[in-house]
Design an enzyme around this catalytic site. Structure first.
Site, PDB file in Angstrom:
ATOM      1  N   SER B  44      33.901  36.563  38.383  1.00 14.71           N
ATOM      2  CA  SER B  44      32.994  37.030  37.334  1.00 14.71           C
ATOM      3  C   SER B  44      33.295  38.508  37.115  1.00 14.71           C
ATOM      4  O   SER B  44      33.240  39.301  38.064  1.00 14.71           O
ATOM      5  CB  SER B  44      31.542  36.824  37.764  1.00 14.71           C
ATOM      6  OG  SER B  44      30.688  37.050  36.666  1.00 14.71           O
ATOM      7  N   GLU B  45      33.614  38.891  35.885  1.00 19.01           N
ATOM      8  CA  GLU B  45      34.212  40.218  35.670  1.00 19.01           C
ATOM      9  C   GLU B  45      33.244  41.374  35.894  1.00 19.01           C
ATOM     10  O   GLU B  45      33.674  42.520  35.945  1.00 19.01           O
ATOM     11  CB  GLU B  45      34.874  40.307  34.293  1.00 19.01           C
ATOM     12  CG  GLU B  45      33.940  40.249  33.097  1.00 19.01           C
ATOM     13  CD  GLU B  45      33.848  38.838  32.538  1.00 19.01           C
ATOM     14  OE1 GLU B  45      34.027  37.866  33.301  1.00 19.01           O
ATOM     15  OE2 GLU B  45      33.575  38.712  31.321  1.00 19.01           O
ATOM     16  N   ASN B  46      31.946  41.085  36.058  1.00 16.05           N
ATOM     17  CA  ASN B  46      31.029  42.173  36.395  1.00 16.05           C
ATOM     18  C   ASN B  46      31.142  42.581  37.866  1.00 16.05           C
ATOM     19  O   ASN B  46      30.448  43.504  38.296  1.00 16.05           O
ATOM     20  CB  ASN B  46      29.586  41.802  36.048  1.00 16.05           C
ATOM     21  CG  ASN B  46      29.148  40.489  36.645  1.00 16.05           C
ATOM     22  OD1 ASN B  46      29.904  39.521  36.676  1.00 16.05           O
ATOM     23  ND2 ASN B  46      27.932  40.439  37.139  1.00 16.05           N
TER      24      ASN B  46
END
Lengths: 232, 207
Positions: B44-46
């Site tokens: 998840s890119e966060n």
């Protein structure tokens, strides 16, 4: 050296705010945002801000509060999300927006904080993001030049900190905070807990104290944007 | 014709043991429900590797969300990191696959999914980084827009997210691979004829 811990968010920002300044803010949506420092900035009335942040919170919380009060002149961001004020102020021309790919934005902050004025990336090649930027071919692939970012002030949210300014973040509330902490000429952190110096696991500190100038202990509302659960 | 869930199930056939995968917002998020017993790790890119399913009510944590801002859970393998490290994984070519939604895809693999000038601005988020850095890009989207017009085009009309970046498109009508000269039909959804797909597709379809 002056002591880093301050009593309140507004005291932590005392003497640092001025009209037209650039502020970098950590957070992703409403997760890991320095919500009490944002409130103190709103209450200060400072204006014509350029704000560097992944997004702008929601209409009535986080950085959305500064949009609502028309204190932001320009956003340097990657995502609008469901913030209708952000989109409408942009489309009507009331707000200037510089859209950055999210990874480019994070790397620009990291680079700025690391003394790197620019770097090449393949992200954005062939899109409007690449317009007017230097293109260069390395090993047969085209890259564009992106600039490092330095802010007059960075505001971040951490989980635990100490009086030396060492910080740790909790789960995905880390997000842009370590990168913003590096990119500020001055960095102010709000933390949930202030521990005695030496109590944090020294090998697990995410942001070493050299990047942090002031900190304040706050209680956060930690609003949830999209509550999704599975059946028990 | 496939439903949203069936499109996600179709996209799940892309998943292989050992893969590191990033799933976009919308239908792509549903793909995880069809991974079965394959050992994949979701990014998840966060700032999270090893994303778990939605939490039970009592485990909901405001400090634990995915890139779509939804509350999620962690796994034994999970690690957390800063955004710059997250995108070092993506831009450095360390992820095997990204499955994303789209507004338009061209026959040369151009992708548009971040804004409609003057009308709708979502921002590109991490999409430009994902399409530039991941080893394989699969798009899942409806074949036509709400006006019934083909979203598979000769050229995209909207601002691009990436140029020549798409490998495969899965729509409610079928599966299409981007090849030299246009889009090659890999398979059609049940009840969809070749004739119907040809009439509903602006992009060049090749054998």
């Amino acid at each position: 050296m002056a002591s880093k811990p301050r009593a309140t968010p507004s005291k932590a920002l005392e003497g640092l705010l001025f009209d037209g300044m650039t502020i970098a803010a950590g957070g992703f949506g409403l997760c890991g945002i320095p919500e009490n420092l944002i409130l103190a900035i709103r209450d200060s009335g400072v204006r014509d801000l350029t704000v560097i942040s992944n997004d702008c919170g929601v209409d009535d919380f986080g950085l959305g509060l500064l949009l609502d009060a028309r204190q932001i002149r320009k956003m340097v961001a990657s995502y609008v999300g469901d913030n209708s004020k952000f989109m409408n102020q942009f489309i009507s021309g009331a707000l200037e927006v510089e859209f950055n790919p999210q990874g480019t934005l994070a790397e620009r902050l990291r680079a700025g904080g690391a003394g790197i004025p620019g770097f090449y990336t393949a992200t954005g090649v062939g899109t409007t993001v690449a317009e007017d930027k230097e293109h260069k071919v390395f090993d047969g692939r085209t890259y564009i030049l992106e600039r490092g970012l330095v802010a007059d002030l960075s505001i971040v949210k951490a989980w635990r900190g100490d009086a030396q300014g060492n910080l740790t973040y909790r789960r995905t509330a880390m997000n842009f905070n370590p990168d913003c902490a590096m990119a500020g000429k001055v960095t102010v952190a709000e933390v949930e807990e202030l521990l005695p110096v030496g109590a944090l696991d020294k090998a697990a500190i995410h942001t070493p104290g050299v990047f942090v100038d002031r900190l304040v202990v706050t209680t956060s509302e930690k609003r949830i944007e999209k509550r999704t659960v599975r059946a028990a | 014709m496939w439903t949203r869930e069936q499109m996600a199930e179709q996209a799940a056939e892309e998943l292989q043991d050992g893969m590191y995968v990033n799933l976009g917002i919308g239908i792509p998020t549903l793909v995880a429900n069809y991974a079965g017993d394959r050992d994949i790790t979701l990014q998840s890119e966060n700032g999270m590797l090893g994303m778990g399913p939605f939490p039970f009510e009592e485990d909901v944590d405001a400090d634990l969300i995915n890139a779509g801002k939804q509350t999620i859970s962690e796994l034994a393998r999970t690690s957390y990191f800063a955004s710059s490290s997250s995108f070092a994984m993506i831009r450095g070519g360390h992820l095997d696959l990204s499955i994303l939604g789209a507004m338009e895809v061209s026959e040369t693999g151009d992708l548009a999914n971040w804004m409609i000038p003057g009308k709708l601005v979502k921002g590109m988020g991490g999409a430009m980084d994902l399409v530039a850095g991941c080893k394989r890009i699969v798009i899942v989207m409806d074949h036509a827009n709400k006006h019934g017009e083909s979203k598979l085009l000769k050229r995209c009309s909207l601002p691009l997210t990436g140029q020549g970046v798409v490998d495969r498109v899965i729509t409610n009508l079928g599966v299409f691979d981007v090849v030299l000269g246009g889009l090659r039909i890999d398979q059609l959804a049940p009840g969809v004829s070749l004739c119907a797909v040809r009439s509903l597709t602006e992009a060049t379809l090749v054998e």
